[in-house]
Structure formats: C-alpha cells, structure tokens
Scaffold this motif. Structure first.
Motif, PDB file in Angstrom:
ATOM      1  N   TRP A  80      18.186  -7.430 -12.405  1.00  0.00           N
ATOM      2  CA  TRP A  80      18.991  -7.094 -11.221  1.00  0.00           C
ATOM      3  C   TRP A  80      18.313  -7.612  -9.952  1.00  0.00           C
ATOM      4  O   TRP A  80      18.965  -8.198  -9.083  1.00  0.00           O
ATOM      5  CB  TRP A  80      19.226  -5.596 -11.127  1.00  0.00           C
ATOM      6  CG  TRP A  80      19.997  -5.246  -9.875  1.00  0.00           C
ATOM      7  CD1 TRP A  80      19.494  -4.814  -8.690  1.00  0.00           C
ATOM      8  CD2 TRP A  80      21.399  -5.370  -9.693  1.00  0.00           C
ATOM      9  NE1 TRP A  80      20.502  -4.657  -7.768  1.00  0.00           N
ATOM     10  CE2 TRP A  80      21.686  -4.983  -8.359  1.00  0.00           C
ATOM     11  CE3 TRP A  80      22.460  -5.764 -10.526  1.00  0.00           C
ATOM     12  CZ2 TRP A  80      22.976  -4.981  -7.837  1.00  0.00           C
ATOM     13  CZ3 TRP A  80      23.748  -5.762 -10.002  1.00  0.00           C
ATOM     14  CH2 TRP A  80      23.999  -5.379  -8.676  1.00  0.00           C
ATOM     15  N   LEU A  83      18.760 -11.426  -9.721  1.00  0.00           N
ATOM     16  CA  LEU A  83      20.122 -11.861  -9.432  1.00  0.00           C
ATOM     17  C   LEU A  83      20.566 -11.448  -8.034  1.00  0.00           C
ATOM     18  O   LEU A  83      21.347 -12.165  -7.392  1.00  0.00           O
ATOM     19  CB  LEU A  83      21.075 -11.316 -10.499  1.00  0.00           C
ATOM     20  CG  LEU A  83      20.864 -11.925 -11.885  1.00  0.00           C
ATOM     21  CD1 LEU A  83      21.789 -11.287 -12.906  1.00  0.00           C
ATOM     22  CD2 LEU A  83      21.076 -13.436 -11.856  1.00  0.00           C
ATOM     23  N   GLU A  84      20.068 -10.339  -7.562  1.00  0.00           N
ATOM     24  CA  GLU A  84      20.369  -9.928  -6.191  1.00  0.00           C
ATOM     25  C   GLU A  84      19.833 -10.969  -5.210  1.00  0.00           C
ATOM     26  O   GLU A  84      20.507 -11.359  -4.248  1.00  0.00           O
ATOM     27  CB  GLU A  84      19.771  -8.553  -5.926  1.00  0.00           C
ATOM     28  CG  GLU A  84      20.226  -7.904  -4.638  1.00  0.00           C
ATOM     29  CD  GLU A  84      19.746  -6.466  -4.547  1.00  0.00           C
ATOM     30  OE1 GLU A  84      20.531  -5.617  -4.065  1.00  0.00           O
ATOM     31  OE2 GLU A  84      18.593  -6.185  -4.935  1.00  0.00           O
ATOM     32  N   GLU A 124      26.517  -6.553 -14.992  1.00  0.00           N
ATOM     33  CA  GLU A 124      26.730  -5.748 -13.784  1.00  0.00           C
ATOM     34  C   GLU A 124      26.650  -6.628 -12.535  1.00  0.00           C
ATOM     35  O   GLU A 124      27.456  -6.478 -11.600  1.00  0.00           O
ATOM     36  CB  GLU A 124      25.691  -4.620 -13.712  1.00  0.00           C
ATOM     37  CG  GLU A 124      25.883  -3.707 -12.514  1.00  0.00           C
ATOM     38  CD  GLU A 124      24.851  -2.597 -12.434  1.00  0.00           C
ATOM     39  OE1 GLU A 124      24.933  -1.774 -11.497  1.00  0.00           O
ATOM     40  OE2 GLU A 124      23.950  -2.557 -13.301  1.00  0.00           O
ATOM     41  N   ALA A 125      25.694  -7.538 -12.522  1.00  0.00           N
ATOM     42  CA  ALA A 125      25.549  -8.424 -11.368  1.00  0.00           C
ATOM     43  C   ALA A 125      26.757  -9.343 -11.215  1.00  0.00           C
ATOM     44  O   ALA A 125      27.189  -9.634 -10.093  1.00  0.00           O
ATOM     45  CB  ALA A 125      24.272  -9.252 -11.489  1.00  0.00           C
ATOM     46  N   GLU A 126      27.305  -9.799 -12.326  1.00  0.00           N
ATOM     47  CA  GLU A 126      28.491 -10.652 -12.217  1.00  0.00           C
ATOM     48  C   GLU A 126      29.656  -9.884 -11.615  1.00  0.00           C
ATOM     49  O   GLU A 126      30.381 -10.395 -10.756  1.00  0.00           O
ATOM     50  CB  GLU A 126      28.872 -11.225 -13.582  1.00  0.00           C
ATOM     51  CG  GLU A 126      30.108 -12.104 -13.514  1.00  0.00           C
ATOM     52  CD  GLU A 126      30.191 -13.142 -14.617  1.00  0.00           C
ATOM     53  OE1 GLU A 126      30.921 -14.142 -14.425  1.00  0.00           O
ATOM     54  OE2 GLU A 126      29.526 -12.968 -15.650  1.00  0.00           O
ATOM     55  N   LYS A 128      29.515  -7.209  -9.645  1.00  0.00           N
ATOM     56  CA  LYS A 128      29.281  -6.716  -8.287  1.00  0.00           C
ATOM     57  C   LYS A 128      28.868  -7.798  -7.297  1.00  0.00           C
ATOM     58  O   LYS A 128      29.133  -7.673  -6.092  1.00  0.00           O
ATOM     59  CB  LYS A 128      28.207  -5.629  -8.318  1.00  0.00           C
ATOM     60  CG  LYS A 128      28.631  -4.369  -9.059  1.00  0.00           C
ATOM     61  CD  LYS A 128      27.533  -3.311  -9.043  1.00  0.00           C
ATOM     62  CE  LYS A 128      27.978  -2.038  -9.745  1.00  0.00           C
ATOM     63  NZ  LYS A 128      26.898  -1.004  -9.765  1.00  0.00           N
ATOM     64  N   LEU A 129      28.207  -8.855  -7.794  1.00  0.00           N
ATOM     65  CA  LEU A 129      27.646  -9.863  -6.898  1.00  0.00           C
ATOM     66  C   LEU A 129      28.289 -11.236  -7.040  1.00  0.00           C
ATOM     67  O   LEU A 129      28.018 -12.129  -6.231  1.00  0.00           O
ATOM     68  CB  LEU A 129      26.130 -10.000  -7.138  1.00  0.00           C
ATOM     69  CG  LEU A 129      25.295  -8.727  -6.997  1.00  0.00           C
ATOM     70  CD1 LEU A 129      23.842  -9.018  -7.372  1.00  0.00           C
ATOM     71  CD2 LEU A 129      25.383  -8.161  -5.581  1.00  0.00           C
TER      72      LEU A 129
END
Length: 333
Positions: A80, A83-84, A124-126, A128-129
C-alpha cells in the motif's frame, strides 16, 4: 541543462522496473524496526535516508532493511505504501519485482500467503487510487542457481493473471546468465514472460548472454549495450525492450549525469526503451523526477513520453484486458 517543463511531470506513467523491498520508504522500514525492536543502526544517514557507498554496499543495505519484513502483513502494508507513492507520481500501471527469498524463503506454501497479501493490497489500491500492479517473481543472482530454482517453482505455482513474469536481479558479477537457464525454462513453461538484469555493471556481453542463454523478452537496465554497435542493432531488430532506470544509473556511477546517459542514443538507434525508478528511495528519485530530468537533458516533451509509455505498455507483462484498461488511463484529453 535547461529548466524542466512542469507539464511532463504530471503525465500518466507506466513503470516496468521496480524492486518491491527497494521501494520501501525509509520511514516505513524505521517504523517496522521500532515496532519489532530490530537494530538497523548504520544503514541510514543522519537525515533518515538509506546510506550506502557503492553497488555492493547498496545490496547489503537493501538486504538489511528487508529483514524487518518478516510476514505477509508487513508486505501488505508495504505494498500500500509503495502504490500510494507511485500513484501520487502519476503512475497508472506498475510491475514490481518480488523475490520469494524475502517472502517465505523460497517455500511455495509460505510464498502463496505473501503473494495473497500483496495482491490484496494491490486490488485495494487499484480500486481507491486508480493504479494497477502486476507481480514479476525474481530470483537473486548472488544467491546462486540452486536457490533460483526454488524461486522459479514459486513463480510457476502461482502463475496467472497477477503473477505474470519471472526475472533475475542481484549482483551481476556473480555467476553467468546461462547458469540460471533451468529456472527460466521452468518459468517459461508455466506461461510466464521473462526479463533479467544485464548491461548495468556486467557490460554489453551480459546483455548478449541474457538474450542468447535465457531468451528473455525484456532486459533490466541494458544501457551498456550502447558500447557495442552490433548489439544495439540486434536489440532493435529483435524488438527487445530495455527497462531503463536513468536516475539509478547516475547515482550508482555508471554515468556522471543525465546528459551523459545513453537512453536517448539507444532510442534514436531504434531500441525500445522505457523509463523506471528501480529502487526510488535509495536513489532519491520518483517517476516525476525521472520525467523532469529527461526533459531537461534531452528536451523530451509530452509526445516523447507518450511514445515511451506506449512502448512500456506494449511490453508490459499483462493480459489484453488489463492493457486496454491502462491504455484508457494514458489518454490525455
């Protein structure tokens, strides 16, 4: 050197060459070390950055920092954090090098747990981000060919839409590319696409060895191919893609500055080149900074980077549905 065009830094980006542990923010590693009461004194500078003298020392600091990552949950948190940071720099698609040596010691069952945790964070990153991640399993060259077989088995057992490639990093001064042919054959038979580090410290002959002995589709770095015109022509003719990391090459002393870097000459010779960060916090870089520095050194503008991203997306180890989805994110309106 001219001033950078600020517009290029904000372009959407594709990155193909990123080491997972090497992308760990120093603050993240220090926090984990504090939580686990692990002494990491000696690997940070007074300002909190990673501290290393040369490439060999860099590898030892890298491995020392990685020792705090002792379970799937730590890798979930790390994924996370990576990726952030990547998304904040405009990256819309990334491939990360994952070594089972650091994720369960080469044991397939343990590796499955690590992979699941990393993929959960990536999903999750895909959502949300807006960044897509795919995993490329790597063996570590200086750990030797036998250990590489264990990494290849882990890769083969988890090959699919998320684990899509296999490669090799580590110290180019140890062993030959061909010593790892079994591992690469194993990965190829499992349907994985192939890359390997060459032409960084190993010189142009290591690139030729990688293409001949491992039959890879991409080369990590590969920049010293420029020293052999025949090899440059061969790479262009074969359509081999180079995962070029200019900032890394400058920090590690391959070239004195961006202006001296051969990426532009390789591109002009018809070689497929892409741009990545390698181990960004170690080399004090980001994808935005790479774009800015290339713009300053060579005058590359949005059209040039659009071509580089198209090249990277074409060479990406992903399925066609993913490629189409990412292509839409790259469109500039």
């Amino acid at each position: 050197m001219t001033s950078a065009d600020s517009t290029v830094a904000h372009l959407p980006k594709v990155e193909l060459h990123l080491h997972h542990e090497g992308a760990a923010p120093p603050a993240f590693i220090r926090q984990l070390a504090h939580e686990k009461r692990i002494d990491l004194s000696g690997i940070f500078t007074p300002d909190g950055s990673y501290d290393f003298r040369d490439f060999a020392h860099f590898l030892s600091v890298y491995e020392a920092a990685s020792q705090v990552l002792t379970g799937p949950e730590e890798f979930r948190r790390l994924t996370w954090a990576i990726l952030e940071e990547s998304a904040a720099n405009g990256v819309v698609y990334s491939e990360t090098f994952l070594s089972p040596d650091f994720c369960g010691g080469g044991d397939v069952a343990a590796w499955r747990d690590y992979r699941a945790a990393i993929q959960d964070a990536a999903d999750e990153a895909e959502a949300k981000l807006g960044i897509t991640l795919r995993g490329v399993v790597t063996c570590v060259r200086h750990f030797g060919p036998e250990q590489a077989k264990a990494s290849a088995r882990c890769a083969a057992e988890t090959a699919g839409n998320w684990i899509t490639g296999f490669g090799m990093g580590g110290n180019e001064g140890m062993h030959r590319q061909g010593d790892f042919a079994w591992a690469f054959d194993c990965a190829r038979e499992a349907g994985l696409q192939l890359t390997t580090h060459a032409g960084e410290f190993g010189g142009p002959e290591s690139v030729r060895d990688a293409v001949r002995d491992l039959k890879v589709e991409r080369i990590g770095h590969g920049v010293r191919a420029i020293e052999d015109p025949d090899l440059v022509h061969e790479l262009a003719d074969r359509g081999i893609t180079l995962e070029v990391c200019p900032g890394s090459n400058v920090v590690l002393g391959l070239y004195p500055d961006f202006n001296a870097h051969p990426i532009a000459r390789l591109r002009e010779a018809g070689v497929k080149v892409t741009v990545s960060t390698d181990d960004p916090p170690f080399f004090h870089t980001t994808m935005r900074r790479e774009y800015e520095m290339l713009n300053r050194a060579f005058g590359w503008g949005p059209e040039d980077f659009a071509v580089l991203n198209a090249t990277a997306l074409e060479a990406a180890f992903c399925d066609e549905d993913t490629r189409a989805r990412v292509e839409k994110r790259l469109e500039i309106t």
